[in-house]
Design a protein around this motif. Structure first.
Motif, PDB file in Angstrom:
ATOM      1  N   ILE A  90      12.894   4.059   1.176  1.00 47.23           N
ATOM      2  CA  ILE A  90      13.619   4.146   2.348  1.00 47.23           C
ATOM      3  C   ILE A  90      12.695   4.016   3.308  1.00 47.23           C
ATOM      4  O   ILE A  90      13.021   3.132   4.549  1.00 47.23           O
ATOM      5  CB  ILE A  90      14.287   5.667   2.310  1.00 47.23           C
ATOM      6  N   LEU A  91      11.398   4.555   3.415  1.00 48.73           N
ATOM      7  CA  LEU A  91      10.525   4.202   4.572  1.00 48.73           C
ATOM      8  C   LEU A  91      10.006   2.732   4.646  1.00 48.73           C
ATOM      9  O   LEU A  91       9.987   2.132   5.950  1.00 48.73           O
ATOM     10  CB  LEU A  91       9.323   5.062   4.306  1.00 48.73           C
ATOM     11  N   VAL A  92       9.861   2.184   3.614  1.00 47.60           N
ATOM     12  CA  VAL A  92       9.544   0.472   3.748  1.00 47.60           C
ATOM     13  C   VAL A  92      10.785  -0.060   4.349  1.00 47.60           C
ATOM     14  O   VAL A  92      10.547  -0.852   5.210  1.00 47.60           O
ATOM     15  CB  VAL A  92       9.165  -0.106   2.439  1.00 47.60           C
ATOM     16  N   TRP A 112      20.507   8.548   7.703  1.00 43.84           N
ATOM     17  CA  TRP A 112      21.652   9.109   7.457  1.00 43.84           C
ATOM     18  C   TRP A 112      22.200   9.177   6.204  1.00 43.84           C
ATOM     19  O   TRP A 112      22.381   9.868   5.352  1.00 43.84           O
ATOM     20  CB  TRP A 112      22.771   9.153   8.582  1.00 43.84           C
ATOM     21  N   LEU A 113      22.295   7.584   5.747  1.00 41.29           N
ATOM     22  CA  LEU A 113      22.739   7.211   4.550  1.00 41.29           C
ATOM     23  C   LEU A 113      21.806   7.790   3.415  1.00 41.29           C
ATOM     24  O   LEU A 113      22.226   8.110   2.354  1.00 41.29           O
ATOM     25  CB  LEU A 113      22.843   5.694   4.528  1.00 41.29           C
ATOM     26  N   SER A 114      20.503   7.469   3.670  1.00 41.62           N
ATOM     27  CA  SER A 114      19.844   7.965   2.647  1.00 41.62           C
ATOM     28  C   SER A 114      19.801   9.511   2.410  1.00 41.62           C
ATOM     29  O   SER A 114      19.517   9.799   1.292  1.00 41.62           O
ATOM     30  CB  SER A 114      18.256   7.422   3.016  1.00 41.62           C
ATOM     31  N   THR A 115      19.498  10.097   3.560  1.00 39.94           N
ATOM     32  CA  THR A 115      19.723  11.667   3.264  1.00 39.94           C
ATOM     33  C   THR A 115      20.982  12.319   2.657  1.00 39.94           C
ATOM     34  O   THR A 115      21.002  13.160   1.913  1.00 39.94           O
ATOM     35  CB  THR A 115      19.467  12.441   4.757  1.00 39.94           C
ATOM     36  N   ARG A 116      22.101  11.417   2.888  1.00 36.51           N
ATOM     37  CA  ARG A 116      23.332  11.668   2.493  1.00 36.51           C
ATOM     38  C   ARG A 116      23.559  11.563   0.954  1.00 36.51           C
ATOM     39  O   ARG A 116      23.817  12.165   0.047  1.00 36.51           O
ATOM     40  CB  ARG A 116      24.404  10.988   3.095  1.00 36.51           C
ATOM     41  N   MET A 120       0.818  -0.997   0.051  1.00 36.10           N
ATOM     42  CA  MET A 120      -0.222   0.218   0.006  1.00 36.10           C
ATOM     43  C   MET A 120       0.820   1.251  -0.022  1.00 36.10           C
ATOM     44  O   MET A 120       0.349   2.319  -0.634  1.00 36.10           O
ATOM     45  CB  MET A 120      -0.981  -0.157   1.373  1.00 36.10           C
ATOM     46  N   LEU A 121       1.771   1.129   0.610  1.00 34.20           N
ATOM     47  CA  LEU A 121       2.967   2.481   0.747  1.00 34.20           C
ATOM     48  C   LEU A 121       3.518   2.609  -0.668  1.00 34.20           C
ATOM     49  O   LEU A 121       3.382   3.845  -1.205  1.00 34.20           O
ATOM     50  CB  LEU A 121       4.018   2.395   1.728  1.00 34.20           C
ATOM     51  N   PHE A 122       3.716   1.558  -1.215  1.00 35.53           N
ATOM     52  CA  PHE A 122       4.249   1.631  -2.889  1.00 35.53           C
ATOM     53  C   PHE A 122       3.339   2.193  -3.774  1.00 35.53           C
ATOM     54  O   PHE A 122       3.378   3.017  -4.703  1.00 35.53           O
ATOM     55  CB  PHE A 122       4.952   0.350  -3.424  1.00 35.53           C
ATOM     56  N   LEU A 123       1.967   1.847  -3.586  1.00 34.04           N
ATOM     57  CA  LEU A 123       0.816   2.264  -4.342  1.00 34.04           C
ATOM     58  C   LEU A 123       0.645   3.788  -4.176  1.00 34.04           C
ATOM     59  O   LEU A 123       0.329   4.499  -5.132  1.00 34.04           O
ATOM     60  CB  LEU A 123      -0.318   1.387  -4.009  1.00 34.04           C
ATOM     61  N   ALA A 124       0.770   3.929  -2.926  1.00 31.13           N
ATOM     62  CA  ALA A 124       0.474   5.550  -2.608  1.00 31.13           C
ATOM     63  C   ALA A 124       1.565   6.405  -3.456  1.00 31.13           C
ATOM     64  O   ALA A 124       1.478   7.388  -3.985  1.00 31.13           O
ATOM     65  CB  ALA A 124       0.573   5.760  -1.063  1.00 31.13           C
ATOM     66  N   GLY A 125       2.732   5.884  -3.317  1.00 31.35           N
ATOM     67  CA  GLY A 125       3.809   6.517  -4.165  1.00 31.35           C
ATOM     68  C   GLY A 125       3.746   6.597  -5.469  1.00 31.35           C
ATOM     69  O   GLY A 125       4.095   7.472  -6.081  1.00 31.35           O
ATOM     70  N   LEU A 126       3.189   5.385  -5.923  1.00 32.23           N
ATOM     71  CA  LEU A 126       3.104   5.331  -7.386  1.00 32.23           C
ATOM     72  C   LEU A 126       2.172   6.374  -7.733  1.00 32.23           C
ATOM     73  O   LEU A 126       2.197   7.122  -8.920  1.00 32.23           O
ATOM     74  CB  LEU A 126       2.707   4.069  -7.548  1.00 32.23           C
ATOM     75  N   GLN A 127       1.029   6.446  -7.115  1.00 32.96           N
ATOM     76  CA  GLN A 127      -0.242   7.368  -7.530  1.00 32.96           C
ATOM     77  C   GLN A 127       0.250   8.910  -7.197  1.00 32.96           C
ATOM     78  O   GLN A 127      -0.493   9.869  -7.726  1.00 32.96           O
ATOM     79  CB  GLN A 127      -1.455   7.080  -6.810  1.00 32.96           C
ATOM     80  N   GLN A 128       1.396   9.180  -6.561  1.00 34.32           N
ATOM     81  CA  GLN A 128       1.920  10.393  -6.477  1.00 34.32           C
ATOM     82  C   GLN A 128       2.700  11.074  -7.660  1.00 34.32           C
ATOM     83  O   GLN A 128       3.108  12.222  -7.747  1.00 34.32           O
ATOM     84  CB  GLN A 128       2.666  10.843  -5.027  1.00 34.32           C
ATOM     85  N   ILE A 129       3.094  10.131  -8.368  1.00 37.67           N
ATOM     86  CA  ILE A 129       4.098  10.412  -9.720  1.00 37.67           C
ATOM     87  C   ILE A 129       3.390  11.017 -10.687  1.00 37.67           C
ATOM     88  O   ILE A 129       2.390  10.498 -11.194  1.00 37.67           O
ATOM     89  CB  ILE A 129       4.833   9.198 -10.122  1.00 37.67           C
ATOM     90  N   PRO A 130       3.801  12.362 -11.046  1.00 38.52           N
ATOM     91  CA  PRO A 130       2.807  13.183 -12.297  1.00 38.52           C
ATOM     92  C   PRO A 130       2.732  12.288 -13.393  1.00 38.52           C
ATOM     93  O   PRO A 130       3.702  11.765 -13.802  1.00 38.52           O
ATOM     94  CB  PRO A 130       3.784  14.261 -12.496  1.00 38.52           C
ATOM     95  N   GLN A 131       1.740  12.257 -13.940  1.00 38.36           N
ATOM     96  CA  GLN A 131       1.422  11.341 -15.219  1.00 38.36           C
ATOM     97  C   GLN A 131       2.247  11.926 -16.501  1.00 38.36           C
ATOM     98  O   GLN A 131       2.370  11.323 -17.421  1.00 38.36           O
ATOM     99  CB  GLN A 131       0.100  11.333 -15.617  1.00 38.36           C
TER     100      GLN A 131
END
Length: 290
Positions: free
Chosen positions: A211-213, A280-284, A170-181
């Motif tokens: 990263i969140l997942v 920290w690694l992801s933000t770097r 569901m997190l990935f689905l929410a992320g996919l639906q936020q990508i501009p078409q």
């Protein structure tokens, strides 16, 4: 900002801060205090200082449990991340069939650990399980998933992956639906292939979600407990005993509460350090890309 506005802001967050402190921060410091005592479940305490920690880091069973925990996390977290990303890509469609499959894959997440392990016992039991029946039907020897040290950890990992599909998907689905078409439309005009679109548009856009997942699943799998306890009871010979089951056995089997709390504090610090290191690694990397 006026003094009245500041007071209103503090009053707004005070209930949350109070409950958070009462439920998490206060027990943490109480646990630190108990870990410095030889304590049991009946309230008897004797100050021993750092003796519980010295015993803990000299206990080979503790290291075995930590090794099992890390092995389970390494088996579960990458596989669960990849599988749920693929499921999200496949089900990111506004169709009735996609909605039905999204519900089916998410449904396992609402089951309790008892129901999940009961289902997988019917599948994995070597004498009467579903897989054993299939192997017997084709003339093969059933695999002892729940009793052989080489198979117990994969069995727990498979059970956990099946159980944990819902939320990451569901997190990935929410992320996919936020990508501009319009980004996909521009790629189509440039005749970009599906692989190019995926690696140049979809995957970078899902960076924060990935990263969140990974962070959530790493923290969760380092605390795995119910599956190991109900499927294998940590056996054989402790080969599938994760650290939380080790803590449970010490606290409620040997009644050494102080020693168990010391192990729990070490686990807490480990989860905290790994989570902060991942963040920290992801933000770097994001700063480097920018």
């Amino acid at each position: 900002m006026t003094r009245h506005d500041r007071f209103g802001g503090f009053a707004f967050v005070l209930p949350f801060v109070g409950f958070y402190s009462f439920l998490l921060i206060l027990p943490f410091f109480m646990g630190l205090w108990i870990s410095l005592h030889r304590a049991d479940l009946f309230g008897a305490r004797k100050w021993v200082g750092l003796d519980n920690y010295v015993r803990l880091f000299g206990d080979p069973v503790f290291y075995q449990a930590m090794g099992t925990t890390f092995t389970l996390a390494l088996l579960i977290v990458p596989a669960l991340t990849v599988i749920t990303l693929l499921l999200a890509l496949a089900l990111n469609r506004a169709t009735r069939s996609a909605a039905i499959f999204r519900g089916l894959f998410f449904s396992s997440s609402v089951l309790s650990v008892t129901i999940v392990t009961l289902i997988w016992r019917f599948v994995l039991t070597p004498d009467a399980g579903l897989i054993a029946k299939v192997f017997t039907a084709v003339g093969l020897e059933p695999i002892p998933f729940l009793s052989h040290p080489d198979w117990t950890i994969p069995a727990i990992a498979i059970t956990t992956i099946w159980w944990g599909l819902g939320l990451p998907m569901m997190l990935f689905l929410a992320g996919l639906q936020q990508i501009p078409q319009d980004m996909y439309e521009a790629a189509a005009l440039d005749r970009a292939s599906r692989w190019t679109t995926f690696f140049r548009i979809t995957l970078p856009s899902l960076r924060r979600t990935t990263i969140l997942v990974v962070m959530l699943q790493t923290a969760a799998q380092l605390q795995i407990f119910g599956q190991a306890q109900l499927l294998t009871s940590g056996g054989p010979s402790g080969s599938s005993r994760p650290i939380v089951l080790y803590i449970y056995e010490i606290a409620f089997g040997r009644w050494e509460l102080g020693y168990a709390v010391a192990a729990a504090e070490v686990l807490f610090l480990l989860v905290l350090v790994l989570t902060l290191a991942q963040y920290w690694l992801s933000t770097r990397k994001e700063d480097a890309i920018r």
